[in-house]
Enzyme design. Sequence first.
Site, PDB file in Angstrom:
ATOM      1  N   HIS A 111       2.018  -6.430   2.225  1.00  0.00           N
ATOM      2  CA  HIS A 111       3.472  -6.332   1.792  1.00  0.00           C
ATOM      3  C   HIS A 111       4.247  -5.089   2.290  1.00  0.00           C
ATOM      4  O   HIS A 111       3.554  -3.842   2.111  1.00  0.00           O
ATOM      5  CB  HIS A 111       3.458  -6.320   0.039  1.00  0.00           C
ATOM      6  N   ASP A 152       1.616 -11.685  -5.313  1.00  0.00           N
ATOM      7  CA  ASP A 152       1.795 -10.159  -5.291  1.00  0.00           C
ATOM      8  C   ASP A 152       1.232  -9.156  -6.388  1.00  0.00           C
ATOM      9  O   ASP A 152       1.461  -7.854  -6.159  1.00  0.00           O
ATOM     10  CB  ASP A 152       3.250 -10.055  -5.343  1.00  0.00           C
TER      11      ASP A 152
HETATM   12  C1  GRF Z   1       5.695  -8.135   8.108  1.00  0.00           C
HETATM   13  O1  GRF Z   1       6.913  -7.530   7.607  1.00  0.00           O
HETATM   14  C2  GRF Z   1       4.874  -8.298   6.635  1.00  0.00           C
HETATM   15  O2  GRF Z   1       5.018  -7.225   6.067  1.00  0.00           O
HETATM   16  C3  GRF Z   1       5.422  -9.486   5.887  1.00  0.00           C
HETATM   17  O3  GRF Z   1       5.910 -10.358   6.900  1.00  0.00           O
HETATM   18  C4  GRF Z   1       6.038  -9.646   8.023  1.00  0.00           C
HETATM   19  C5  GRF Z   1       4.882 -10.184   9.181  1.00  0.00           C
HETATM   20  O4  GRF Z   1       5.595  -9.775  10.250  1.00  0.00           O
HETATM   21  N1  GRF Z   1       4.320  -9.838   5.048  1.00  0.00           N
HETATM   22  P1  GRF Z   1       4.619 -10.285  11.554  1.00  0.00           P
HETATM   23  O5  GRF Z   1       4.714 -11.654  11.870  1.00  0.00           O
HETATM   24  O6  GRF Z   1       3.239  -9.785  11.526  1.00  0.00           O
HETATM   25  O7  GRF Z   1       5.374  -9.525  12.991  1.00  0.00           O
END
Ligand code: GRF
Length: 198
Positions: A111, A152
């Site tokens: 997160h 979460d």
């Molecule tokens: C990240 O910002 C993560 O924190 C959130 O979704 C996004 C995933 O980004 N859960 P990516 O697809 O790994 O670039």
Amino acid sequence: MSKTRLGIMASGGGSNADAILQSCADGKLNATGAVIISNNKDAGVHNVAKKHNVPSYHISRDMFRDGRQFADKLINIFREHQVDLILLAGYMRKLPPALIRSWRNAVLNIHPALLPAHGGKGMYGIRVHEDVLAKGDKETGVTIHFVDEEYDRGPILHQVGGVPVYPNDTPEKIAARVLEVEHRAYCEAVQIWMDKHN
Ligand code: GRF
């Protein structure tokens, strides 16, 4: 010691998946990408899978008549690929409780804030960083937590703070600054998990 086998679930670009698989390839993580599942057939994470020679599947809930069949499909794929640890990396759908029960204490999520702040229902993607700005926080960070039926609110495994928020920041600028930290923090979290479980 045998390598920990990772199952990754993502809905988007997969930069976290890429960072983790690259660390495996570079020998920094004694783990290997076993399989990637996305609920989005066009997700960039499928290209990440190809880059790292990891099989990827498009599996989404609407392909199945009921939730049990969907859960069984996910469980069967992860079992076939002998997955030890499931990593949610920008996976934007609910996980079936049966899957969480089958990999108890072995499902992690990342997160992009310091939970419990800026978390909970509706807090994902750019909304997280809008909330950080709205609350006037001077710093933010990243949380990797266990996924249980409460989503979460699972126990926190690893947090990295100290990501500065500047007065003229936009949510997008914060998101980009945090994403870089995510890539390092998720790899650290996988290592912490492996140290506990091997
Ligand atoms: C990240 O910002 C993560 O924190 C959130 O979704 C996004 C995933 O980004 N859960 P990516 O697809 O790994 O670039």
